[in-house]
Motif scaffolding. Sequence first.
Motif, PDB file in Angstrom:
ATOM      1  N   PRO A  94       0.976  -1.331   0.010  1.00 29.81           N
ATOM      2  CA  PRO A  94       0.060  -0.035   0.121  1.00 29.81           C
ATOM      3  C   PRO A  94       0.907   1.298   0.011  1.00 29.81           C
ATOM      4  O   PRO A  94       2.167   1.213   0.479  1.00 29.81           O
ATOM      5  CB  PRO A  94      -0.868  -0.109   1.247  1.00 29.81           C
ATOM      6  CG  PRO A  94      -0.090  -0.930   2.245  1.00 29.81           C
ATOM      7  CD  PRO A  94       0.676  -1.910   1.181  1.00 29.81           C
ATOM      8  N   TYR A 122       4.421   0.881   4.514  1.00 29.98           N
ATOM      9  CA  TYR A 122       3.917   1.641   3.592  1.00 29.98           C
ATOM     10  C   TYR A 122       4.989   2.419   2.453  1.00 29.98           C
ATOM     11  O   TYR A 122       6.032   2.844   2.892  1.00 29.98           O
ATOM     12  CB  TYR A 122       3.223   2.933   3.879  1.00 29.98           C
ATOM     13  CG  TYR A 122       1.739   2.592   4.455  1.00 29.98           C
ATOM     14  CD1 TYR A 122       0.761   2.318   4.004  1.00 29.98           C
ATOM     15  CD2 TYR A 122       1.703   1.960   5.897  1.00 29.98           C
ATOM     16  CE1 TYR A 122      -0.502   1.975   4.283  1.00 29.98           C
ATOM     17  CE2 TYR A 122       0.440   1.455   6.464  1.00 29.98           C
ATOM     18  CZ  TYR A 122      -0.749   1.461   5.678  1.00 29.98           C
ATOM     19  OH  TYR A 122      -1.700   0.789   5.911  1.00 29.98           O
ATOM     20  N   ARG A 169      -4.414   0.047  -3.625  1.00 30.96           N
ATOM     21  CA  ARG A 169      -4.146   0.505  -2.110  1.00 30.96           C
ATOM     22  C   ARG A 169      -3.384   1.724  -1.896  1.00 30.96           C
ATOM     23  O   ARG A 169      -2.236   1.683  -1.197  1.00 30.96           O
ATOM     24  CB  ARG A 169      -3.711  -0.679  -1.441  1.00 30.96           C
ATOM     25  CG  ARG A 169      -4.499  -2.051  -1.270  1.00 30.96           C
ATOM     26  CD  ARG A 169      -3.866  -2.898  -0.496  1.00 30.96           C
ATOM     27  NE  ARG A 169      -2.737  -3.626  -0.892  1.00 30.96           N
ATOM     28  CZ  ARG A 169      -1.910  -4.304  -0.160  1.00 30.96           C
ATOM     29  NH1 ARG A 169      -2.120  -4.255   1.140  1.00 30.96           N
ATOM     30  NH2 ARG A 169      -0.833  -4.670  -0.601  1.00 30.96           N
ATOM     31  N   LYS A 193      -8.267   5.376  -1.781  1.00 27.77           N
ATOM     32  CA  LYS A 193      -9.303   4.677  -0.936  1.00 27.77           C
ATOM     33  C   LYS A 193      -9.532   5.216   0.175  1.00 27.77           C
ATOM     34  O   LYS A 193     -10.576   4.745   1.034  1.00 27.77           O
ATOM     35  CB  LYS A 193      -8.586   3.063  -0.783  1.00 27.77           C
ATOM     36  CG  LYS A 193      -8.564   2.494  -2.533  1.00 27.77           C
ATOM     37  CD  LYS A 193      -9.925   2.368  -3.059  1.00 27.77           C
ATOM     38  CE  LYS A 193      -9.959   1.768  -4.272  1.00 27.77           C
ATOM     39  NZ  LYS A 193      -9.004   2.071  -5.279  1.00 27.77           N
ATOM     40  N   LYS A 358      -1.688   4.247  11.102  1.00 26.79           N
ATOM     41  CA  LYS A 358      -1.307   3.003  10.383  1.00 26.79           C
ATOM     42  C   LYS A 358      -2.596   2.072  10.765  1.00 26.79           C
ATOM     43  O   LYS A 358      -2.936   1.382   9.580  1.00 26.79           O
ATOM     44  CB  LYS A 358      -0.110   2.218  11.073  1.00 26.79           C
ATOM     45  CG  LYS A 358      -0.031   0.705  11.005  1.00 26.79           C
ATOM     46  CD  LYS A 358       1.225  -0.030  11.569  1.00 26.79           C
ATOM     47  CE  LYS A 358       1.205  -1.399  11.369  1.00 26.79           C
ATOM     48  NZ  LYS A 358       1.234  -1.724  10.124  1.00 26.79           N
ATOM     49  N   SER A 359      -3.315   2.042  11.786  1.00 28.68           N
ATOM     50  CA  SER A 359      -4.597   1.137  11.801  1.00 28.68           C
ATOM     51  C   SER A 359      -5.518   1.673  10.835  1.00 28.68           C
ATOM     52  O   SER A 359      -6.242   0.863  10.300  1.00 28.68           O
ATOM     53  CB  SER A 359      -4.976   1.049  13.402  1.00 28.68           C
ATOM     54  OG  SER A 359      -5.541   2.337  13.935  1.00 28.68           O
ATOM     55  N   ASP A 362      -4.371   0.637   7.468  1.00 27.33           N
ATOM     56  CA  ASP A 362      -4.254  -0.858   7.345  1.00 27.33           C
ATOM     57  C   ASP A 362      -5.792  -1.302   7.131  1.00 27.33           C
ATOM     58  O   ASP A 362      -6.020  -2.192   6.422  1.00 27.33           O
ATOM     59  CB  ASP A 362      -3.758  -1.366   8.643  1.00 27.33           C
ATOM     60  CG  ASP A 362      -2.308  -1.532   8.835  1.00 27.33           C
ATOM     61  OD1 ASP A 362      -1.498  -1.124   7.753  1.00 27.33           O
ATOM     62  OD2 ASP A 362      -1.654  -1.839   9.854  1.00 27.33           O
ATOM     63  N   GLN A 363      -6.720  -0.858   7.769  1.00 29.05           N
ATOM     64  CA  GLN A 363      -8.189  -1.358   7.650  1.00 29.05           C
ATOM     65  C   GLN A 363      -8.679  -0.832   6.203  1.00 29.05           C
ATOM     66  O   GLN A 363      -9.118  -1.591   5.805  1.00 29.05           O
ATOM     67  CB  GLN A 363      -8.846  -0.503   8.635  1.00 29.05           C
ATOM     68  CG  GLN A 363     -10.217  -0.799   8.602  1.00 29.05           C
ATOM     69  CD  GLN A 363     -11.188  -0.228   9.618  1.00 29.05           C
ATOM     70  OE1 GLN A 363     -10.763   0.287  10.396  1.00 29.05           O
ATOM     71  NE2 GLN A 363     -12.666  -0.322   9.488  1.00 29.05           N
ATOM     72  N   HIS A 364      -8.422   0.384   5.730  1.00 28.67           N
ATOM     73  CA  HIS A 364      -9.191   0.781   4.625  1.00 28.67           C
ATOM     74  C   HIS A 364      -8.144   0.725   3.227  1.00 28.67           C
ATOM     75  O   HIS A 364      -8.893   0.751   2.334  1.00 28.67           O
ATOM     76  CB  HIS A 364      -9.425   2.204   4.721  1.00 28.67           C
ATOM     77  CG  HIS A 364     -10.340   2.413   6.011  1.00 28.67           C
ATOM     78  ND1 HIS A 364     -11.708   1.739   5.747  1.00 28.67           N
ATOM     79  CD2 HIS A 364     -10.202   3.057   7.042  1.00 28.67           C
ATOM     80  CE1 HIS A 364     -12.388   2.206   6.894  1.00 28.67           C
ATOM     81  NE2 HIS A 364     -11.528   2.843   8.023  1.00 28.67           N
ATOM     82  N   LEU A 365      -6.980   0.293   3.528  1.00 26.70           N
ATOM     83  CA  LEU A 365      -6.288  -0.195   2.272  1.00 26.70           C
ATOM     84  C   LEU A 365      -5.822  -1.599   2.093  1.00 26.70           C
ATOM     85  O   LEU A 365      -4.910  -2.052   1.667  1.00 26.70           O
ATOM     86  CB  LEU A 365      -4.753   0.727   2.257  1.00 26.70           C
ATOM     87  CG  LEU A 365      -4.951   2.357   2.116  1.00 26.70           C
ATOM     88  CD1 LEU A 365      -3.752   3.211   2.032  1.00 26.70           C
ATOM     89  CD2 LEU A 365      -5.887   2.661   1.090  1.00 26.70           C
ATOM     90  N   SER A 366      -6.538  -2.490   3.009  1.00 27.66           N
ATOM     91  CA  SER A 366      -6.175  -3.745   3.097  1.00 27.66           C
ATOM     92  C   SER A 366      -6.500  -4.278   1.507  1.00 27.66           C
ATOM     93  O   SER A 366      -7.426  -3.931   0.688  1.00 27.66           O
ATOM     94  CB  SER A 366      -7.382  -4.674   4.040  1.00 27.66           C
ATOM     95  OG  SER A 366      -8.582  -4.368   3.455  1.00 27.66           O
ATOM     96  N   ALA A 367      -5.973  -5.652   1.284  1.00 27.28           N
ATOM     97  CA  ALA A 367      -5.697  -5.884   0.184  1.00 27.28           C
ATOM     98  C   ALA A 367      -7.184  -6.839  -0.205  1.00 27.28           C
ATOM     99  O   ALA A 367      -7.938  -7.238   0.680  1.00 27.28           O
ATOM    100  CB  ALA A 367      -4.698  -7.188  -0.046  1.00 27.28           C
TER     101      ALA A 367
END
Length: 367
Positions: A94, A122, A169, A193, A358-359, A362-367
Amino acid sequence: MIEQNEIVNTVKFQDVPDAGRRNLLKMAGVGAAALSAASVAGAPAVAQSNNEWDKTFPKSENVNHQKVSFRNRYGITLSGDLYLPKNRADQRLPALAIAGPFGAVKEQSAGLYAQTMAERGYVAVAFDPSYVGESGGEPRSVASPDINTEDFSAAVDYLGLHASVDRDRIGIIGICGFAGMALNAVAVDKRVKAVATTSMYDMSRVMARGYYDALTPEERTQSFKQMSQQRWADAESGTPKLAGGLPETLDGVDNPVIRMYFDYYKTPRGFHARSVNSTTGWTVTNPLSFMNMPLLTYIKEISPRPVLLIAGENAHSRYFSEDAYKAAAEPKELMIIPGVDHVALYDRLDVIPFDKLKSFFDQHLSA
């Protein structure tokens, strides 16, 4: 530009005498550009070598760094610092495009954010907006709500073509005055995103209306008259007049706004020779387009992509994040950092909520 919608955390706007309030309002609105600083008119500064560390923060041993460049759709070449996690192998990661504050350069706060997010996995590019720092564009030391919005999308163009980036992402972080441009960019650029802002404020609103929208119609009209006359002077001289920036010392300076920004932009903490706010001033006519073109008209169109707005509890700019939160559609989140002022979120690693950033991504750019 110095972000005039901020006073040190020991001073509250309501505690400032009426005359002082009027001065602060003028500084935040039309006079906002006049408190900033910039590189002199002319060509962009010469880029440094990849081996020369020219940042205001220490270099991380866990990140690879390189100078990069890319063009926006107006043909302006932008200069960036790309930060990549070490030991990333052949993964597509991401990515984040990061800019701000308004009048800062990539070697300051944006670079710190980019490097720190690269430490967290990232690919991140911190870039100089058009007309400042090492980026192209003439004349120098000007800003544009349109072109600077486009600069974010140009960074997304670049990231989406990079071999280490998963183009599905990509997110954006906008800091301070560039937070408004970041939100504006994401409203139209559906490739992004998720978007986060820190110490946000809306440059068009603060220039057009002053702090708390208190600039009077008469003051606004007078400002337009002055800048309109300045255009003739600039056209005659062939060089835009610069507004001037922060003082070289704080001797005799009691204004808490100036003292706070001086502590970052004019001291070893944050000074950089290419920074608009560390040197000699934006052009006098810089506010014109911001005063006439509202940035956040279509903020609701960011949805259904998520927005995270982060502000200091004691930041004079806090109301911009709160109002943007009210205007945005779900999903959205407002995070207020206790006991923190506006500038602390530029560089204080003990208060910038990187774990939250980060969280969120991580949540919204997850694969």
